[in-house]
Design a protein around this motif. Sequence first.
Motif, PDB file in Angstrom:
ATOM      1  N   ASN A   1       0.827  -1.192   0.000  1.00  0.00           N
ATOM      2  CA  ASN A   1       0.000   0.000   0.000  1.00  0.00           C
ATOM      3  C   ASN A   1       0.871   1.256   0.000  1.00  0.00           C
ATOM      4  N   THR A   2       1.164   1.743  -1.191  1.00  0.00           N
ATOM      5  CA  THR A   2       1.947   2.968  -1.314  1.00  0.00           C
ATOM      6  C   THR A   2       1.166   3.955  -2.175  1.00  0.00           C
ATOM      7  N   THR A   3       1.658   5.158  -2.203  1.00  0.00           N
ATOM      8  CA  THR A   3       1.028   6.187  -3.039  1.00  0.00           C
ATOM      9  C   THR A   3       1.674   6.257  -4.409  1.00  0.00           C
ATOM     10  N   PHE A   4       2.592   5.327  -4.685  1.00  0.00           N
ATOM     11  CA  PHE A   4       3.320   5.353  -5.950  1.00  0.00           C
ATOM     12  C   PHE A   4       2.410   5.390  -7.176  1.00  0.00           C
ATOM     13  N   PRO A   5       1.410   4.514  -7.296  1.00  0.00           N
ATOM     14  CA  PRO A   5       0.540   4.577  -8.477  1.00  0.00           C
ATOM     15  C   PRO A   5      -0.159   5.935  -8.638  1.00  0.00           C
ATOM     16  N   ALA A   6      -0.614   6.495  -7.552  1.00  0.00           N
ATOM     17  CA  ALA A   6      -1.274   7.806  -7.608  1.00  0.00           C
ATOM     18  C   ALA A   6      -0.279   8.897  -7.978  1.00  0.00           C
ATOM     19  N   ASP A   7       0.947   8.786  -7.446  1.00  0.00           N
ATOM     20  CA  ASP A   7       1.991   9.762  -7.771  1.00  0.00           C
ATOM     21  C   ASP A   7       2.359   9.709  -9.254  1.00  0.00           C
ATOM     22  N   VAL A   8       2.445   8.510  -9.801  1.00  0.00           N
ATOM     23  CA  VAL A   8       2.760   8.349 -11.223  1.00  0.00           C
ATOM     24  C   VAL A   8       1.627   8.922 -12.073  1.00  0.00           C
ATOM     25  N   LYS A   9       0.408   8.658 -11.687  1.00  0.00           N
ATOM     26  CA  LYS A   9      -0.743   9.183 -12.413  1.00  0.00           C
ATOM     27  C   LYS A   9      -0.743  10.713 -12.384  1.00  0.00           C
ATOM     28  N   ASP A  10      -0.461  11.292 -11.226  1.00  0.00           N
ATOM     29  CA  ASP A  10      -0.403  12.753 -11.096  1.00  0.00           C
ATOM     30  C   ASP A  10       0.722  13.339 -11.950  1.00  0.00           C
ATOM     31  N   LEU A  11       1.876  12.708 -11.914  1.00  0.00           N
ATOM     32  CA  LEU A  11       3.010  13.171 -12.713  1.00  0.00           C
ATOM     33  C   LEU A  11       2.704  13.084 -14.205  1.00  0.00           C
ATOM     34  N   THR A  12       2.098  12.000 -14.621  1.00  0.00           N
ATOM     35  CA  THR A  12       1.724  11.833 -16.028  1.00  0.00           C
ATOM     36  C   THR A  12       0.750  12.916 -16.455  1.00  0.00           C
ATOM     37  N   LYS A  13      -0.200  13.218 -15.597  1.00  0.00           N
ATOM     38  CA  LYS A  13      -1.183  14.268 -15.890  1.00  0.00           C
ATOM     39  C   LYS A  13      -0.490  15.622 -16.029  1.00  0.00           C
ATOM     40  N   ARG A  14       0.449  15.916 -15.139  1.00  0.00           N
ATOM     41  CA  ARG A  14       1.176  17.190 -15.193  1.00  0.00           C
ATOM     42  C   ARG A  14       2.020  17.304 -16.463  1.00  0.00           C
ATOM     43  N   ILE A  15       2.679  16.222 -16.815  1.00  0.00           N
ATOM     44  CA  ILE A  15       3.507  16.232 -18.031  1.00  0.00           C
ATOM     45  C   ILE A  15       2.630  16.459 -19.252  1.00  0.00           C
ATOM     46  N   ARG A  16       1.501  15.791 -19.305  1.00  0.00           N
ATOM     47  CA  ARG A  16       0.587  15.966 -20.428  1.00  0.00           C
ATOM     48  C   ARG A  16       0.091  17.413 -20.497  1.00  0.00           C
ATOM     49  N   THR A  17      -0.231  17.993 -19.353  1.00  0.00           N
ATOM     50  CA  THR A  17      -0.691  19.382 -19.304  1.00  0.00           C
ATOM     51  C   THR A  17       0.378  20.322 -19.847  1.00  0.00           C
ATOM     52  N   VAL A  18       1.618  20.116 -19.434  1.00  0.00           N
ATOM     53  CA  VAL A  18       2.719  20.969 -19.898  1.00  0.00           C
ATOM     54  C   VAL A  18       2.919  20.808 -21.399  1.00  0.00           C
ATOM     55  N   LEU A  19       2.898  19.589 -21.885  1.00  0.00           N
ATOM     56  CA  LEU A  19       3.087  19.354 -23.318  1.00  0.00           C
ATOM     57  C   LEU A  19       1.966  19.977 -24.149  1.00  0.00           C
ATOM     58  N   MET A  20       0.738  19.833 -23.703  1.00  0.00           N
ATOM     59  CA  MET A  20      -0.394  20.419 -24.421  1.00  0.00           C
ATOM     60  C   MET A  20      -0.304  21.942 -24.386  1.00  0.00           C
ATOM     61  N   ALA A  21      -0.001  22.503 -23.223  1.00  0.00           N
ATOM     62  CA  ALA A  21       0.095  23.958 -23.099  1.00  0.00           C
ATOM     63  C   ALA A  21       1.247  24.500 -23.942  1.00  0.00           C
ATOM     64  N   THR A  22       2.365  23.794 -23.945  1.00  0.00           N
ATOM     65  CA  THR A  22       3.506  24.231 -24.746  1.00  0.00           C
ATOM     66  C   THR A  22       3.155  24.241 -26.229  1.00  0.00           C
ATOM     67  N   SER A  23       2.458  23.214 -26.656  1.00  0.00           N
ATOM     68  CA  SER A  23       2.022  23.144 -28.048  1.00  0.00           C
ATOM     69  C   SER A  23       1.088  24.299 -28.390  1.00  0.00           C
ATOM     70  N   GLN A  24       0.142  24.569 -27.510  1.00  0.00           N
ATOM     71  CA  GLN A  24      -0.793  25.670 -27.738  1.00  0.00           C
ATOM     72  C   GLN A  24      -0.088  27.016 -27.712  1.00  0.00           C
ATOM     73  N   MET A  25       0.893  27.169 -26.820  1.00  0.00           N
ATOM     74  CA  MET A  25       1.640  28.427 -26.756  1.00  0.00           C
ATOM     75  C   MET A  25       2.405  28.659 -28.055  1.00  0.00           C
ATOM     76  N   LYS A  26       2.937  27.593 -28.615  1.00  0.00           N
ATOM     77  CA  LYS A  26       3.655  27.713 -29.886  1.00  0.00           C
ATOM     78  C   LYS A  26       2.693  28.164 -30.987  1.00  0.00           C
ATOM     79  N   GLU A  27       1.489  27.627 -30.995  1.00  0.00           N
ATOM     80  CA  GLU A  27       0.479  28.003 -31.988  1.00  0.00           C
ATOM     81  C   GLU A  27       0.074  29.471 -31.865  1.00  0.00           C
ATOM     82  N   HIS A  28       0.085  29.989 -30.644  1.00  0.00           N
ATOM     83  CA  HIS A  28      -0.400  31.343 -30.381  1.00  0.00           C
ATOM     84  C   HIS A  28       0.715  32.319 -30.004  1.00  0.00           C
TER      85      HIS A  28
END
Length: 72
Positions: A1-28
């Motif tokens: 029982n660790t928080t590792f799976p939740a931490d990985v999910k949170d990190l993945t979500k943050r990385i995706r957010t940054v990548l999407m935002a970076t892409s949108q910033m480049k467009e605009h």
Amino acid sequence: NTTFPADVKDLTKRIRTVLMATSQMKEHEKDPEMLVDLQYSLANSYASTPELRRTWLESMAKIHVRNGDLSE
């Protein structure tokens, strides 16, 4: 029982957010208002990480100064 799976999910979500935002910033990159809105959204996603939030807010401030939007 660790928080590792939740931490990985949170990190993945943050990385995706940054990548999407970076892409949108480049467009605009020629639209300063949209660029700042995207950066503000990204800064808000880092509310739990003050150092990163500050980095995005400082970037926004530089854009405002460069464009003469001092009231912002």
